[in-house]
Scaffold this motif. Structure first.
Motif, PDB file in Angstrom:
ATOM      1  N   GLU A   6       0.833  -1.212   0.000  1.00 52.69           N
ATOM      2  CA  GLU A   6       0.000   0.000   0.000  1.00 52.69           C
ATOM      3  C   GLU A   6       0.860   1.252   0.000  1.00 52.69           C
ATOM      4  OE1 GLU A   6      -3.832  -1.707   2.490  1.00 52.69           O
ATOM      5  OE2 GLU A   6      -2.033  -1.077   3.577  1.00 52.69           O
ATOM      6  N   LEU A   7       1.949   1.221   0.755  1.00 54.38           N
ATOM      7  CA  LEU A   7       2.864   2.364   0.782  1.00 54.38           C
ATOM      8  C   LEU A   7       3.464   2.602  -0.599  1.00 54.38           C
ATOM      9  CD1 LEU A   7       4.312   4.566   2.375  1.00 54.38           C
ATOM     10  CD2 LEU A   7       6.056   2.868   2.958  1.00 54.38           C
ATOM     11  N   GLN A   8       3.823   1.534  -1.291  1.00 55.28           N
ATOM     12  CA  GLN A   8       4.378   1.684  -2.635  1.00 55.28           C
ATOM     13  C   GLN A   8       3.340   2.258  -3.595  1.00 55.28           C
ATOM     14  OE1 GLN A   8       7.690   1.263  -3.510  1.00 55.28           O
ATOM     15  NE2 GLN A   8       6.901   2.456  -5.236  1.00 55.28           N
ATOM     16  N   ALA A   9       2.094   1.811  -3.480  1.00 58.50           N
ATOM     17  CA  ALA A   9       1.021   2.355  -4.330  1.00 58.50           C
ATOM     18  C   ALA A   9       0.822   3.843  -4.039  1.00 58.50           C
ATOM     19  CB  ALA A   9      -0.273   1.583  -4.102  1.00 58.50           C
ATOM     20  N   LEU A  10       0.878   4.223  -2.773  1.00 56.70           N
ATOM     21  CA  LEU A  10       0.750   5.632  -2.393  1.00 56.70           C
ATOM     22  C   LEU A  10       1.892   6.456  -2.974  1.00 56.70           C
ATOM     23  CD1 LEU A  10      -0.592   7.897  -0.738  1.00 56.70           C
ATOM     24  CD2 LEU A  10       0.770   7.122   1.209  1.00 56.70           C
ATOM     25  N   GLU A  11       3.106   5.954  -2.851  1.00 58.92           N
ATOM     26  CA  GLU A  11       4.262   6.670  -3.390  1.00 58.92           C
ATOM     27  C   GLU A  11       4.198   6.768  -4.916  1.00 58.92           C
ATOM     28  OE1 GLU A  11       6.717   8.415  -1.819  1.00 58.92           O
ATOM     29  OE2 GLU A  11       5.529   8.041  -0.023  1.00 58.92           O
ATOM     30  N   ASP A  12       3.735   5.711  -5.577  1.00 60.54           N
ATOM     31  CA  ASP A  12       3.572   5.756  -7.035  1.00 60.54           C
ATOM     32  C   ASP A  12       2.547   6.814  -7.429  1.00 60.54           C
ATOM     33  OD1 ASP A  12       5.425   3.713  -7.252  1.00 60.54           O
ATOM     34  OD2 ASP A  12       3.917   2.143  -7.613  1.00 60.54           O
ATOM     35  N   PHE A  13       1.416   6.853  -6.714  1.00 62.85           N
ATOM     36  CA  PHE A  13       0.389   7.860  -6.980  1.00 62.85           C
ATOM     37  C   PHE A  13       0.964   9.257  -6.777  1.00 62.85           C
ATOM     38  CE2 PHE A  13      -2.865  10.746  -5.348  1.00 62.85           C
ATOM     39  CZ  PHE A  13      -3.805  10.696  -6.362  1.00 62.85           C
ATOM     40  N   ARG A  14       1.682   9.435  -5.685  1.00 63.17           N
ATOM     41  CA  ARG A  14       2.285  10.734  -5.371  1.00 63.17           C
ATOM     42  C   ARG A  14       3.233  11.166  -6.481  1.00 63.17           C
ATOM     43  NH1 ARG A  14       6.787  11.696  -0.744  1.00 63.17           N
ATOM     44  NH2 ARG A  14       7.212  13.841  -1.286  1.00 63.17           N
ATOM     45  N   ARG A  18       2.782  14.270  -9.191  1.00 63.10           N
ATOM     46  CA  ARG A  18       3.668  15.363  -8.787  1.00 63.10           C
ATOM     47  C   ARG A  18       3.222  16.034  -7.480  1.00 63.10           C
ATOM     48  NH1 ARG A  18       6.196  13.184 -12.518  1.00 63.10           N
ATOM     49  NH2 ARG A  18       6.631  14.101 -14.536  1.00 63.10           N
ATOM     50  N   MET A  19       2.859  15.225  -6.504  1.00 64.16           N
ATOM     51  CA  MET A  19       2.410  15.742  -5.212  1.00 64.16           C
ATOM     52  C   MET A  19       3.622  16.096  -4.350  1.00 64.16           C
ATOM     53  SD  MET A  19      -1.063  14.827  -4.424  1.00 64.16           S
ATOM     54  CE  MET A  19      -2.264  14.854  -5.685  1.00 64.16           C
ATOM     55  N   PRO A  20       3.543  17.181  -3.594  1.00 59.39           N
ATOM     56  CA  PRO A  20       4.703  17.632  -2.811  1.00 59.39           C
ATOM     57  C   PRO A  20       4.996  16.780  -1.580  1.00 59.39           C
ATOM     58  CG  PRO A  20       2.827  19.034  -2.362  1.00 59.39           C
ATOM     59  CD  PRO A  20       2.416  18.097  -3.478  1.00 59.39           C
ATOM     60  N   SER A  21       4.009  16.049  -1.087  1.00 60.30           N
ATOM     61  CA  SER A  21       4.224  15.274   0.137  1.00 60.30           C
ATOM     62  C   SER A  21       3.302  14.059   0.165  1.00 60.30           C
ATOM     63  CB  SER A  21       3.959  16.134   1.376  1.00 60.30           C
ATOM     64  OG  SER A  21       2.584  16.459   1.453  1.00 60.30           O
ATOM     65  N   ARG A  22       3.631  13.121   1.030  1.00 60.49           N
ATOM     66  CA  ARG A  22       2.791  11.949   1.232  1.00 60.49           C
ATOM     67  C   ARG A  22       1.433  12.384   1.794  1.00 60.49           C
ATOM     68  NH1 ARG A  22       5.925   7.526   4.393  1.00 60.49           N
ATOM     69  NH2 ARG A  22       7.126   7.432   2.488  1.00 60.49           N
ATOM     70  N   ALA A  23       1.442  13.364   2.680  1.00 61.10           N
ATOM     71  CA  ALA A  23       0.194  13.861   3.266  1.00 61.10           C
ATOM     72  C   ALA A  23      -0.726  14.445   2.192  1.00 61.10           C
ATOM     73  CB  ALA A  23       0.477  14.911   4.335  1.00 61.10           C
ATOM     74  N   ALA A  24      -0.161  15.171   1.233  1.00 57.34           N
ATOM     75  CA  ALA A  24      -0.964  15.741   0.141  1.00 57.34           C
ATOM     76  C   ALA A  24      -1.587  14.626  -0.697  1.00 57.34           C
ATOM     77  CB  ALA A  24      -0.104  16.650  -0.733  1.00 57.34           C
ATOM     78  N   ALA A  25      -0.823  13.563  -0.930  1.00 63.54           N
ATOM     79  CA  ALA A  25      -1.345  12.434  -1.694  1.00 63.54           C
ATOM     80  C   ALA A  25      -2.484  11.741  -0.944  1.00 63.54           C
ATOM     81  CB  ALA A  25      -0.221  11.444  -1.990  1.00 63.54           C
ATOM     82  N   ILE A  26      -2.322  11.581   0.357  1.00 65.47           N
ATOM     83  CA  ILE A  26      -3.370  10.957   1.166  1.00 65.47           C
ATOM     84  C   ILE A  26      -4.633  11.811   1.157  1.00 65.47           C
ATOM     85  CG2 ILE A  26      -4.022  10.356   3.538  1.00 65.47           C
ATOM     86  CD1 ILE A  26      -1.059   9.452   3.896  1.00 65.47           C
TER      87      ILE A  26
END
Length: 69
Positions: A6-14, A18-26
């Motif tokens: 799930e973390l890898q999917a989040l990082e791929d989405f981010r 072009r999201m500035p942070s993991r929090a922005a992606a969430i």
């Protein structure tokens, strides 16, 4: 807690978006998920103080119930 997949999917989405942070992606994924389930997010931004159980009225008396004005 999220697992490694799930973390890898989040990082791929981010990265893809072009999201500035993991929090922005969430936040974006939450917004999209809520919108997909029919939750209307337009005009619903409120301060956390607006969600109290009691609220004082203009005469100083407390008012029971959730405040949603």
């Amino acid at each position: 807690m999220i697992d490694q997949e799930e973390l890898q999917a989040l990082e791929d989405f981010r990265f893809d978006n072009r999201m500035p942070s993991r929090a922005a992606a969430i936040r974006e994924l939450l917004r999209r998920g809520l919108a997909a389930t029919g939750y209307d997010l337009d005009g619903k931004r409120r301060a956390s103080s607006e969600y109290g159980v009691t609220r004082s009225s203009s005469n100083g008396q407390g008012k029971a119930g959730l405040s949603e004005d």
